[in-house]
Scaffold this motif. Structure first.
Motif, PDB file in Angstrom:
ATOM      1  N   ILE A  36      -2.855  -1.061   5.745  1.00 30.42           N
ATOM      2  CA  ILE A  36      -4.067  -0.922   4.946  1.00 30.42           C
ATOM      3  C   ILE A  36      -5.265  -1.656   5.545  1.00 30.42           C
ATOM      4  CG2 ILE A  36      -3.567  -2.873   3.401  1.00 30.42           C
ATOM      5  CD1 ILE A  36      -4.624  -0.961   1.098  1.00 30.42           C
ATOM      6  N   PHE A  37      -5.047  -2.773   6.241  1.00 28.39           N
ATOM      7  CA  PHE A  37      -6.173  -3.474   6.838  1.00 28.39           C
ATOM      8  C   PHE A  37      -6.704  -2.739   8.067  1.00 28.39           C
ATOM      9  CE2 PHE A  37      -4.375  -6.842   4.223  1.00 28.39           C
ATOM     10  CZ  PHE A  37      -5.527  -7.361   3.651  1.00 28.39           C
ATOM     11  N   THR A  38      -5.850  -1.999   8.739  1.00 26.41           N
ATOM     12  CA  THR A  38      -6.324  -1.153   9.834  1.00 26.41           C
ATOM     13  C   THR A  38      -7.173  -0.019   9.285  1.00 26.41           C
ATOM     14  OG1 THR A  38      -4.353  -1.657  11.143  1.00 26.41           O
ATOM     15  CG2 THR A  38      -5.604   0.289  11.785  1.00 26.41           C
ATOM     16  N   PRO A  70       0.490 -13.574   6.697  1.00 25.40           N
ATOM     17  CA  PRO A  70      -0.840 -13.333   6.143  1.00 25.40           C
ATOM     18  C   PRO A  70      -1.946 -13.717   7.120  1.00 25.40           C
ATOM     19  CG  PRO A  70       0.554 -14.512   4.588  1.00 25.40           C
ATOM     20  CD  PRO A  70       1.283 -14.507   5.889  1.00 25.40           C
ATOM     21  N   ALA A  71      -2.956 -12.856   7.211  1.00 23.35           N
ATOM     22  CA  ALA A  71      -4.107 -13.161   8.064  1.00 23.35           C
ATOM     23  C   ALA A  71      -4.843 -14.397   7.547  1.00 23.35           C
ATOM     24  CB  ALA A  71      -5.050 -11.967   8.117  1.00 23.35           C
ATOM     25  N   ASP A  72      -4.910 -14.518   6.240  1.00 28.22           N
ATOM     26  CA  ASP A  72      -5.485 -15.690   5.586  1.00 28.22           C
ATOM     27  C   ASP A  72      -4.350 -16.411   4.882  1.00 28.22           C
ATOM     28  OD1 ASP A  72      -6.669 -17.567   3.942  1.00 28.22           O
ATOM     29  OD2 ASP A  72      -8.267 -16.251   3.251  1.00 28.22           O
ATOM     30  N   SER A  79      -6.934 -10.057  -1.524  1.00 29.45           N
ATOM     31  CA  SER A  79      -8.010  -9.885  -2.501  1.00 29.45           C
ATOM     32  C   SER A  79      -8.404  -8.427  -2.668  1.00 29.45           C
ATOM     33  CB  SER A  79      -9.237 -10.702  -2.075  1.00 29.45           C
ATOM     34  OG  SER A  79      -9.660 -10.338  -0.772  1.00 29.45           O
ATOM     35  N   LEU A  80      -8.139  -7.576  -1.688  1.00 31.77           N
ATOM     36  CA  LEU A  80      -8.508  -6.169  -1.851  1.00 31.77           C
ATOM     37  C   LEU A  80      -7.709  -5.501  -2.962  1.00 31.77           C
ATOM     38  CD1 LEU A  80      -6.256  -4.099  -0.382  1.00 31.77           C
ATOM     39  CD2 LEU A  80      -7.257  -5.062   1.660  1.00 31.77           C
ATOM     40  N   PHE A  81      -6.580  -6.119  -3.392  1.00 31.09           N
ATOM     41  CA  PHE A  81      -5.838  -5.624  -4.547  1.00 31.09           C
ATOM     42  C   PHE A  81      -6.268  -6.318  -5.836  1.00 31.09           C
ATOM     43  CE2 PHE A  81      -2.473  -5.436  -1.091  1.00 31.09           C
ATOM     44  CZ  PHE A  81      -2.706  -4.100  -0.800  1.00 31.09           C
ATOM     45  N   ARG A  82      -7.091  -7.379  -5.719  1.00 31.70           N
ATOM     46  CA  ARG A  82      -7.454  -8.189  -6.873  1.00 31.70           C
ATOM     47  C   ARG A  82      -8.928  -8.109  -7.237  1.00 31.70           C
ATOM     48  NH1 ARG A  82      -7.424 -13.018  -5.500  1.00 31.70           N
ATOM     49  NH2 ARG A  82      -6.750 -13.015  -3.331  1.00 31.70           N
ATOM     50  N   LEU A 101      -7.918   0.153  -6.523  1.00 29.50           N
ATOM     51  CA  LEU A 101      -6.608  -0.421  -6.252  1.00 29.50           C
ATOM     52  C   LEU A 101      -6.176  -1.431  -7.314  1.00 29.50           C
ATOM     53  CD1 LEU A 101      -6.970  -1.079  -2.403  1.00 29.50           C
ATOM     54  CD2 LEU A 101      -5.755   0.805  -3.515  1.00 29.50           C
ATOM     55  N   LEU A 102      -7.040  -1.671  -8.292  1.00 34.18           N
ATOM     56  CA  LEU A 102      -6.787  -2.763  -9.238  1.00 34.18           C
ATOM     57  C   LEU A 102      -5.859  -2.372 -10.375  1.00 34.18           C
ATOM     58  CD1 LEU A 102      -7.465  -5.674 -10.085  1.00 34.18           C
ATOM     59  CD2 LEU A 102      -9.429  -4.749 -11.344  1.00 34.18           C
ATOM     60  N   ARG A 103      -6.099  -1.221 -10.996  1.00 33.59           N
ATOM     61  CA  ARG A 103      -5.352  -0.862 -12.204  1.00 33.59           C
ATOM     62  C   ARG A 103      -5.478   0.631 -12.465  1.00 33.59           C
ATOM     63  NH1 ARG A 103     -10.062  -3.664 -14.308  1.00 33.59           N
ATOM     64  NH2 ARG A 103      -8.822  -5.580 -14.542  1.00 33.59           N
ATOM     65  N   TYR A 104      -4.701   1.082 -13.443  1.00 31.88           N
ATOM     66  CA  TYR A 104      -4.848   2.451 -13.933  1.00 31.88           C
ATOM     67  C   TYR A 104      -5.248   2.411 -15.397  1.00 31.88           C
ATOM     68  CZ  TYR A 104      -3.843   7.234 -15.372  1.00 31.88           C
ATOM     69  OH  TYR A 104      -3.962   8.506 -15.879  1.00 31.88           O
ATOM     70  N   HIS A 105      -6.270   3.199 -15.751  1.00 30.02           N
ATOM     71  CA  HIS A 105      -6.722   3.315 -17.135  1.00 30.02           C
ATOM     72  C   HIS A 105      -6.122   4.565 -17.763  1.00 30.02           C
ATOM     73  CE1 HIS A 105     -10.047   0.269 -17.230  1.00 30.02           C
ATOM     74  NE2 HIS A 105     -10.001   0.454 -15.928  1.00 30.02           N
TER      75      HIS A 105
END
Length: 548
Positions: free
Chosen positions: A53-55, A172-174, A181-184, A203-207
């Protein structure tokens, strides 16, 4: 006892992964209306690459169209069988038939997904392909809303876009961003035809919409939620376990499932299913609830990584495949005690509009669904790719494809007998339990010494935590001690630390046996945070295994 052999000697040098996507431009796959059934094709057209995903994020146009496609996908009406709601529901709730496929004989509508089964990796492959099929349909629809050069750019990216995976086994890169954080992040900025706008992170949630039944959602509300507990320790465990799964398992059935077979002498500490469970439990929320997990956007990124590990293992073992297996449980797809094999139907995934289903044999090659993983497209050997991705530089006392060669004794706190072997390279706590013994998923924690027993919600961060394993289980307790699964928790790193600090004389089996009998403790916590007495868990046994 399970015999694990070293896959091969890995070389350190390897060529770089391809980073430039192939350029092609094909028409999108339309929703089928010319036949009775939905033909699961994946993305129609030329083969594309699934990327980490980061690529993918480093390609601004591809990332933008991916974000917009996810947003549109989640907004599709629930009446559409290719909607997020219906595709997610295939995995479990709200327990309705998909594409007119009812339950098998002696089965109920309890979710089509295959867990505690050797069909676990193969069933999820067409499931991901179906999701990807609809995702890219939406990517094309979004791209066609742009004009001029922008439209051409986004159509080009849509034509080669595939769902990404998050490689949770990478360092982890960090070091402080164990669950990225891209998921948060709550909001992100994207480019739409009218310009740059801020939207809720897809990417956070489904409504859930008002017309979508979501009465089953645990915790109430109309959105999915998470409670991630990723940290340095469990990310390191994921890395170590991924290496062990890829380099120690040489038989498909043992690789594929954490369910136990008498043929393995009731010991199979490393499987892709056990590895997969860890991420579900570490994510928490709906991801820790089997019939609700697929509604969370993270489910698909996680399972793409599971399929990535599966594809790596296949590349390393091209001549090994599914063998007949007697199911311990049931789903909408198969009945308990039925014998399934490589030709069994993977329902509800139709292989044509006129009927028929995919089988494990039919989905053996990822190109069936027009995708490859970018690292496997590099042309390098599977051994080198696995080595480069998951082998740590340190060699002493780590889980380096070490075979569990002998049982060190009976169960912890029920008497541990030492073996005669003096040199051991790996100690593993082999946890065996009835997977359906409690209501919902649960985690077993192993501690070396004291810990704060009053705060189970913080046990994943306890300094004396040796390791943990989460079991991704049915929300209903149906266990009688017979639906046995197992997974391994490495003790080696903790023991090596004790040796270094002087708390342990040496790593002989005699010394380790005496140490563990005095110091090791374990606890069980349900997904709701409640602590369960170990004597109330059917089939629970924790054996210490050694390897040389």
């Amino acid at each position: 006892m399970l015999t694990i052999n070293v896959l091969c000697a890995f070389a350190a040098a390897a060529s770089a992964f391809p980073t430039t996507l192939p350029t092609q431009h094909t028409s999108p796959a339309k929703r089928q209306d010319g036949g009775s059934f939905i033909h699961v094709t994946g993305v129609e057209g030329a083969v594309g690459w699934r990327q980490e995903i980061f690529t993918l994020k480093s390609d601004a146009d591809a990332w933008n169209i991916y974000m917009l496609a996810l947003e549109r996908f989640k907004d599709m009406p629930a009446s559409d069988p290719l909607s997020w709601y219906q595709i997610a529901g295939i995995h479990g709730q709200p327990y309705v038939a998909w594409d007119s496929v009812g339950p098998c004989d002696n089965c109920t509508l309890s979710g089509y997904c295959t867990h505690q089964s050797t069909l676990f990796p193969t069933w999820h492959r067409p499931y991901l392909a179906l999701f990807e099929q609809s995702l890219i349909n939406n990517a094309y629809e979004v791209a066609n809303e742009f004009e001029g050069a922008q439209k051409d750019r986004y159509l080009n990216r849509a034509s080669v876009l595939r769902m990404p995976f998050w490689d949770w086994a990478q360092n982890p890169a960090d070091e402080n961003d164990y669950f990225p954080s891209l998921f948060r992040n709550e909001f992100i900025t994207v480019t739409k035809p009218q310009g740059d706008v801020q939207i809720e992170n897809p990417l956070l949630r489904y409504h859930f919409k008002n017309d979508q039944d979501h009465s089953f959602i645990q915790g109430g509300g109309d959105v999915t939620w998470r409670n991630p507990t990723f940290n340095a320790a469990n990310r390191a465990q994921l890395r170590s376990d991924t290496w062990a799964v890829l380099t120690s398992q040489v038989q498909y059935n043992a690789f594929s499932t954490q369910s136990l077979s008498a043929a393995w002498d009731n010991q199979n500490p490393y499987s892709i299913e056990a590895l997969h469970d860890q991420v579900h439990i570490n994510t928490g929320g709906q991801m820790g609830i089997v019939p609700q997990a697929a509604f969370d956007p993270f489910f698909w990124i996680h399972h793409a990584q599971v399929d990535h590990v599966f594809a790596l293992w296949q590349a390393a073992h091209p001549d090994v495949w599914v063998q007949p297996w007697s199911e311990i449980g049931s789903s909408t797809s198969y009945a308990a005690e039925s014998t399934e094999d490589a030709s069994s139907d993977l329902t509800p995934f139709h292989s044509s509009t006129s009927g028929g289903f995919y089988s494990s044999d039919a989905v053996r090659n990822t190109e069936t669904f027009t995708y490859l993983y970018a690292d496997l497209a590099s042309g390098d050997s599977a051994a080198n790719i696995i080595d480069r991705l998951y082998r740590d530089s340190q060699t002493p006392l780590t889980k380096r494809a070490a075979p569990p060669a002998s049982n060190m004794g009976d169960y912890i706190n029920r008497g541990i007998g030492a073996t005669s072997r003096e040199e051991v390279s790996e100690y593993v706590a082999n946890v065996e339990v009835d997977s359906q013994s409690m209501e919902g998923s649960f985690t077993i924690y192993l501690f070396d010494g004291t810990f704060d027993e009053s705060k189970p919600e913080q046990w994943h961060d306890e300094p004396n935590l040796i390791g943990a394993h989460g079991f991704f289980s049915s929300p209903k307790a149906m266990g009688d001690g017979t639906a046995r699964v197992n997974a391994g928790i490495s003790l080696t790193g903790s023991l090596a630390s004790k040796l270094k600090s002087g708390g342990l004389k040496d790593l002989s089996t005699d010394s380790v046996t005496a140490y563990l009998k005095e110091h090791i403790e374990w606890k069980i916590v349900k997904a709701d945070g409640s602590v369960v007495d170990k004597d109330d868990v059917p089939g629970l046994q924790i054996a210490i295994m050694t390897s040389v």
